[in-house]
Design an enzyme around this catalytic site. Structure first.
Site, PDB file in Angstrom:
ATOM      1  CG  ASP A 258      57.647  76.761  27.055  1.00  0.00           C
ATOM      2  OD1 ASP A 258      57.718  76.062  28.090  1.00  0.00           O
ATOM      3  OD2 ASP A 258      56.566  77.170  26.591  1.00  0.00           O
ATOM      4  CD  GLU A 263      56.426  69.761  23.831  1.00  0.00           C
ATOM      5  OE1 GLU A 263      55.224  69.734  24.187  1.00  0.00           O
ATOM      6  OE2 GLU A 263      56.988  70.810  23.475  1.00  0.00           O
ATOM      7  CG  HIS A 282      54.633  73.129  25.570  1.00  0.00           C
ATOM      8  ND1 HIS A 282      54.494  72.403  24.424  1.00  0.00           N
ATOM      9  CD2 HIS A 282      54.074  74.349  25.299  1.00  0.00           C
ATOM     10  CE1 HIS A 282      53.877  73.124  23.502  1.00  0.00           C
ATOM     11  NE2 HIS A 282      53.604  74.312  24.011  1.00  0.00           N
TER      12      HIS A 282
END
Length: 326
Positions: A258, A263, A282
């Site tokens: 996750d 990111e 996430h």
């Protein structure tokens, strides 16, 4: 008294919005969740009292640019994107919302584990492609060992769920107590000892200098062959290159992720080419219930400090700024 509060996201869940409105706050929302230049511009021109921080980077430059800033309230618990040192130098407390999203993250942890163990995404994609393939056998979890690194609130919830699935649970760096005894969690004295026993590894600890890259090539090599790695904490806890290598050579059965070092995950990232990885962007804390609880708590924390009400040092990452015993 009206407070000027900037929120580093285009929106908050309804419970947070309602509290801002009922408290007569002047709330300023950024148009994106990731452009800190916009935030710095707001802090330069507005007398901001508080920042409600989500995922946007909150640099020392941003914090120093606003002389009226009194408190930073974090939507969640991770503060790696916040320059806490600068906030502390300025006497600005950084508050968090522990517990508000714990159930959501724990549930996703178990969800990812089941998805990896039973290859659920692969089967779903195969059926949608017209391929009814029943030859891919899954991994039964009952009777296997789950190793949890960091046994806080989320870790204990994951342990409880895993025990309900019939798994044995071992943990490292937790505090034994009646609750742990009731859960039948076996506390181990070293990370190596835990790794050697873990058919499934799930870290649940904050990212800091001690935990950065704590699960590297050597540590993955200590896991039993065919183990599963789940990470719903912080991407940088696990060495991605070592994880990818172990997934490709078959040492690991699979992984559920996750969180990532970078990111959003780049489209060209090699993880996108590995079939035995289940990935979520996430979203561990993103349930309706958790978002409302966290949104209400993050606003309430900021208002409580601005109004001069007592703050529990346990929710402050730099409690020296509260001028109370810790």
């Amino acid at each position: 008294m009206t407070f000027n509060i900037v929120v580093t996201t285009p929106r908050l869940a309804a419970a947070g919005m309602d509290l801002l409105k009922s408290s007569d706050c002047n709330a300023i929302f950024t148009s994106t969740p990731d452009r800190d230049e916009e935030l710095i511009g707001i802090l330069n021109r507005e007398p901001i009292d508080a920042i409600i921080s989500r995922t946007m980077r909150l640099s020392g430059t941003a914090i120093r640019s606003c002389p009226t800033l009194k408190v930073i309230s974090r939507h969640g618990i991770g503060v790696n994107h916040i320059d806490v040192a600068t906030a502390t130098q300025r006497g600005i407390p950084v508050l968090t919302t522990p517990g508000a999203n714990s159930h959501a993250v724990a549930e996703l942890t178990i969800g990812l584990l089941l998805a990896v163990a039973r290859s659920i995404p692969c089967h779903d994609n195969a059926i949608r492609s017209g391929n009814w393939d029943r030859t891919l056998a899954g991994r039964q979890l009952s009777g296997r060992t789950l190793g949890i690194v960091g046994l806080g609130v989320i870790g204990r919830l994951v342990a409880k769920a895993a025990i309900g699935l019939g798994m044995r649970v071992v943990a490292y760096r937790g505090s034994p107590g009646t609750e742990l005894e009731a859960l039948s969690v076996t506390m181990l004295s070293s990370l190596d000892e835990l790794l050697q026993q873990s058919d499934v590894l799930s870290p649940h600890c904050p990212l800091d200098d001690k935990t950065l890259g704590m699960i590297g090539r050597r540590e993955i090599g200590l896991l039993p062959r065919g183990a599963i790695v789940i990470n719903t904490s912080r991407g940088a806890l696990v060495d991605e290159s070592a994880l990818i290598e172990a997934l490709r050579d078959g040492r690991l059965f699979g992984a559920g992720l996750d969180t990532f070092i970078t990111e959003p995950l780049p489209r060209e990232h090699v993880l996108n080419t590995i079939p035995n990885v289940v990935m979520i962007p996430h979203m561990g804390a993103s349930t309706d219930t958790a978002l409302n609880l966290t949104a209400h708590s993050v606003v309430a924390n900021a208002l409580r400090y601005l109004r001069g009400e007592p703050i529990d040092p346990a929710i402050c990452v730099n409690p020296s700024t509260l001028n109370v015993p810790t």
